[in-house]
Design a protein around this motif. Structure first.
Motif, PDB file in Angstrom:
ATOM      1  N   PHE A  10      -5.795 -22.729  29.211  1.00 48.96           N
ATOM      2  CA  PHE A  10      -6.867 -21.825  29.634  1.00 48.96           C
ATOM      3  C   PHE A  10      -7.427 -21.193  28.359  1.00 48.96           C
ATOM      4  N   THR A  12     -10.512 -18.931  26.776  1.00 43.31           N
ATOM      5  CA  THR A  12     -11.645 -18.055  27.047  1.00 43.31           C
ATOM      6  C   THR A  12     -12.390 -17.834  25.737  1.00 43.31           C
ATOM      7  N   TRP A  13     -13.650 -18.208  25.740  1.00 44.65           N
ATOM      8  CA  TRP A  13     -14.483 -18.081  24.547  1.00 44.65           C
ATOM      9  C   TRP A  13     -15.614 -17.108  24.806  1.00 44.65           C
ATOM     10  N   LYS A  14     -15.747 -16.112  23.956  1.00 47.69           N
ATOM     11  CA  LYS A  14     -16.891 -15.198  23.973  1.00 47.69           C
ATOM     12  C   LYS A  14     -17.851 -15.698  22.902  1.00 47.69           C
ATOM     13  N   SER A  48     -18.855 -17.806  32.981  1.00 47.99           N
ATOM     14  CA  SER A  48     -18.668 -16.588  33.754  1.00 47.99           C
ATOM     15  C   SER A  48     -19.936 -16.217  34.521  1.00 47.99           C
ATOM     16  N   THR A  54     -19.734 -15.942  28.181  1.00 45.17           N
ATOM     17  CA  THR A  54     -18.295 -16.186  28.254  1.00 45.17           C
ATOM     18  C   THR A  54     -18.036 -17.523  28.941  1.00 45.17           C
ATOM     19  N   ILE A  56     -14.979 -20.390  30.030  1.00 49.79           N
ATOM     20  CA  ILE A  56     -13.557 -20.582  30.280  1.00 49.79           C
ATOM     21  C   ILE A  56     -13.331 -22.085  30.382  1.00 49.79           C
ATOM     22  N   ARG A  91     -11.892 -15.790  20.764  1.00 45.71           N
ATOM     23  CA  ARG A  91     -11.328 -17.001  21.357  1.00 45.71           C
ATOM     24  C   ARG A  91      -9.874 -16.725  21.706  1.00 45.71           C
TER      25      ARG A  91
END
Length: 101
Positions: A10, A12-14, A48, A54, A56, A91
Motif C-alpha cells: 500500500f 500513498t503518494w502526495k 483520492s 493523493t 494510493i 511517499r
C-alpha cells in the motif's frame, strides 16, 4: 495458489501541486511493466476522492522476493525513483500480508 507468502503493498503518494498529470502518465508505464513481472499478482492505482493530488497504489506479489525484484527492476529504478519521486511531496509505503478468515 495459497496466500501464505503473499505480500501486498500500500503506497500513498502526495503529489506536488501541478504535477498530477505527469505522475499519472509515468505511472501508466510503471503499471504496464509491473503487471508483466513474474511475481506480480496485481497493480492497482487509486486517486483520492477528497484530494486529487493523493494517489494510493495497491500492489500484490507472490512473496517478499517478488517485491525485491520489483524494486530492483529498471522501470522502478528509472521511472519511480528517477522521475516520479522528485514530483512527490510525500511517499508512505506499507507492506502487509493478507489474512484469511
Amino acid at each position: 495458489m495459497e496466500n501464505q507468502n503473499q505480500v501486498h503493498v500500500f503506497a500513498t503518494w502526495k503529489v506536488k501541486e501541478g504535477q498530477i498529470e505527469n505522475v499519472l502518465n509515468l505511472l501508466q508505464t510503471v503499471h504496464d511493466e509491473s503487471i508483466k513481472e513474474e511475481g506480480n499478482l496485481f497493480y492497482k492505482i487509486h486517486q483520492s476522492n477528497s484530494d486529487l493530488n493523493t494517489l494510493i497504489l495497491f500492489e500484490g506479489y507472490i512473496n517478499e522476493s517478488a517485491v525485491t525484484e520489483h524494486r530492483n527492476s529498471a522501470h522502478f529504478q528509472d521511472v519511480v525513483l528517477g522521475k516520479i519521486v522528485p514530483l512527490l511531496e510525500n511517499r508512505e509505503i506499507v507492506l502487509a500480508k493478507p489474512l484469511e478468515y
